[in-house]
Design a protein around this motif. Sequence first.
Motif, PDB file in Angstrom:
ATOM      1  N   SER A   1       0.844  -1.184   0.000  1.00 26.12           N
ATOM      2  CA  SER A   1       0.000   0.000   0.000  1.00 26.12           C
ATOM      3  C   SER A   1       0.880   1.236   0.000  1.00 26.12           C
ATOM      4  N   SER A   2       0.282   2.332  -0.434  1.00 28.77           N
ATOM      5  CA  SER A   2       0.979   3.624  -0.401  1.00 28.77           C
ATOM      6  C   SER A   2      -0.017   4.693  -0.041  1.00 28.77           C
ATOM      7  N   THR A   3       0.476   5.682   0.707  1.00 30.05           N
ATOM      8  CA  THR A   3      -0.378   6.773   1.148  1.00 30.05           C
ATOM      9  C   THR A   3       0.206   8.087   0.681  1.00 30.05           C
ATOM     10  N   ILE A   4      -0.661   8.917   0.078  1.00 30.62           N
ATOM     11  CA  ILE A   4      -0.252  10.223  -0.422  1.00 30.62           C
ATOM     12  C   ILE A   4      -0.997  11.287   0.368  1.00 30.62           C
ATOM     13  N   GLY A   5      -0.275  12.242   0.909  1.00 33.11           N
ATOM     14  CA  GLY A   5      -0.897  13.327   1.652  1.00 33.11           C
ATOM     15  C   GLY A   5      -1.332  14.446   0.715  1.00 33.11           C
ATOM     16  N   THR A   6      -2.519  14.985   0.919  1.00 34.89           N
ATOM     17  CA  THR A   6      -3.033  16.114   0.139  1.00 34.89           C
ATOM     18  C   THR A   6      -3.600  17.148   1.083  1.00 34.89           C
ATOM     19  N   ASN A   7      -3.950  18.323   0.514  1.00 34.72           N
ATOM     20  CA  ASN A   7      -4.571  19.376   1.330  1.00 34.72           C
ATOM     21  C   ASN A   7      -5.902  18.934   1.917  1.00 34.72           C
ATOM     22  N   ASN A   8      -6.537  17.962   1.282  1.00 35.13           N
ATOM     23  CA  ASN A   8      -7.839  17.467   1.761  1.00 35.13           C
ATOM     24  C   ASN A   8      -7.706  16.152   2.517  1.00 35.13           C
ATOM     25  N   GLY A   9      -6.525  15.848   3.002  1.00 35.17           N
ATOM     26  CA  GLY A   9      -6.334  14.610   3.729  1.00 35.17           C
ATOM     27  C   GLY A   9      -5.598  13.599   2.879  1.00 35.17           C
ATOM     28  N   SER A  10      -5.262  12.481   3.487  1.00 34.82           N
ATOM     29  CA  SER A  10      -4.463  11.477   2.802  1.00 34.82           C
ATOM     30  C   SER A  10      -5.335  10.568   1.931  1.00 34.82           C
ATOM     31  N   VAL A  11      -4.670   9.990   0.894  1.00 32.68           N
ATOM     32  CA  VAL A  11      -5.304   9.010   0.019  1.00 32.68           C
ATOM     33  C   VAL A  11      -4.456   7.755   0.052  1.00 32.68           C
ATOM     34  N   THR A  12      -5.079   6.633   0.401  1.00 31.89           N
ATOM     35  CA  THR A  12      -4.359   5.367   0.523  1.00 31.89           C
ATOM     36  C   THR A  12      -4.722   4.448  -0.633  1.00 31.89           C
ATOM     37  N   HIS A  13      -3.700   3.883  -1.279  1.00 34.86           N
ATOM     38  CA  HIS A  13      -3.869   2.906  -2.346  1.00 34.86           C
ATOM     39  C   HIS A  13      -3.359   1.564  -1.832  1.00 34.86           C
ATOM     40  N   MET A  14      -4.093   0.505  -2.132  1.00 30.52           N
ATOM     41  CA  MET A  14      -3.683  -0.829  -1.702  1.00 30.52           C
ATOM     42  C   MET A  14      -3.941  -1.811  -2.841  1.00 30.52           C
ATOM     43  N   GLY A  15      -2.971  -2.642  -3.170  1.00 26.23           N
ATOM     44  CA  GLY A  15      -3.128  -3.653  -4.201  1.00 26.23           C
ATOM     45  C   GLY A  15      -3.426  -5.010  -3.613  1.00 26.23           C
ATOM     46  N   ASN A  16      -4.391  -5.696  -4.226  1.00 24.43           N
ATOM     47  CA  ASN A  16      -4.760  -7.037  -3.764  1.00 24.43           C
ATOM     48  C   ASN A  16      -4.972  -7.088  -2.250  1.00 24.43           C
ATOM     49  N   PRO A  17      -5.746  -6.193  -1.684  1.00 23.50           N
ATOM     50  CA  PRO A  17      -5.895  -6.156  -0.220  1.00 23.50           C
ATOM     51  C   PRO A  17      -6.513  -7.448   0.301  1.00 23.50           C
ATOM     52  N   ARG A  18      -5.933  -7.955   1.380  1.00 20.68           N
ATOM     53  CA  ARG A  18      -6.458  -9.108   2.119  1.00 20.68           C
ATOM     54  C   ARG A  18      -6.410  -8.718   3.582  1.00 20.68           C
TER      55      ARG A  18
END
Length: 510
Positions: free
Chosen positions: A41-58
Amino acid sequence: MMGRLALLGALMGAAALTVGVPDALRAQPSGCSVLAGTRGSSTIGTNNGSVTHMGNPRLRCSDGRYMEADSLVHFQASGYTNMLGRVVFRTDGRELRAATARYFEGIGRLEADSAVELRDLEQGTVITGEELLYLRAGPQRPEEQLTVTGGRPRALLYPRRDTLREDSPPPTDSITPWEVVGDRIHLVGDQYFEAQGSVGVVRDSLMAFADSLRYDQVGGGLDLVGGPARVVQGALDLRGEEMRILMPGDVIEEVTARREALLTTDSLDVDAPTIRIFMADGVLDRLVAWVPAGTNAPATGAPSPTAAQGPPTAQQRTAPDGEVLEEDEEPAPIRARAVGSTLTMEADSLDLLAPAEQLQRMVAIGGARAVSTARDSINRASTPDDLLHDWIEGDTVRAIFEPSVDAAGTGEGAEAEYLLESIEARINARSLYRMDPDSVQRTDTTSFRGRIPVNYTEAQSIVLFFVEGEVKRMEFEGLQRGIQLQPVRTPADTARAEPNGTGGGEEPHP
């Protein structure tokens, strides 16, 4: 049937478990852990809060919840989670699968698309469709709501285990589910199930059709509306604009059809504003058909025609069935009517007793009348209309039947027919029946050429006893009038009877 919507309530917690997760490989909020197979997973911080991406989440939580997909994106500020590809939610023995799913944490809304399947792993209930919408209970919504649409949603419904009558409920695989198909399936809380749009229902040999269906799985009431609604089981075919099936404990006990109700069977048809069937061991045991009070009452409050308008015309007056009436013609009253192969009964209400679908008794109450056509073969072209059939009437008429012996000689089963044994009329009773000319005239019967001896009786009560459709004996109480009409010999009869008679056409009945 469906079981608790707590499935999705719990799933919502699983859908929101990535909220505030900067790195799902390090942080496991709400007691949830990332399982092997997750690509990262990766998390990107933005002015409107963070966005988390996750591949094949289990992901699995300490309370047993499980979630997986091909990919996941979570927006921390809005609480929005988007899951793509082979989405699975599983908790408490229930599972939701779909191609995509979106969850809006702030308003408790879950959307799922494409190949949606909601399954109760314990009860066996399955709902499938193309689109699912779940709304979580809250201050503005006291109960959870679930709607499935697209691709003619289908529900395979098992009864709630707590509504079954057995002390030890049988295993799921021994219970026959209800299969429901419609344009839209909707559940409210853990009690109400609804289907709308050309609804079809199948269970064993029972089939039902309607515009809409609603089922109270706790109270055991299944309502079918519009179409008209129709229930078919074996030889029974029941229709009406509204229908209610009462099945506490998943055992059908009653079926009621209202508004232009019609029942057809192999040997008997019944029509009335309302028909109720009582079931025993899955088959018809008793039937009641009636005309609700006030149905035939004259309309009140209607404005009287003015002198300029004149009296109502035939075009302005119609019968209940829409037929145009003449000026001096009144609409026929609506009756409950049962029509068999040789007997028709009508009244304000009918009560048929038929244990195991074996007809035993039929009672007609309120202006009751029974007409037998069993001996219509004795009619001739010259027989007057008033003498075409045998009939009996009174305030109450009761018919008793006995099964005839079928070809196999058993008198039972689908091939059995039912013979009229007796008919009794009480209170202001009247009867008319024809007699075999041979039994009255004995000799020279051809001279009367189709004119039939007739018995007419008025009494407080009359009982007619039948053998193969013919009246063989009559009993009565409180005789008021008794007439036996026998054809008389006319000059034309005498001419025909003499050796040099020229004969001629049939003469009218005297």
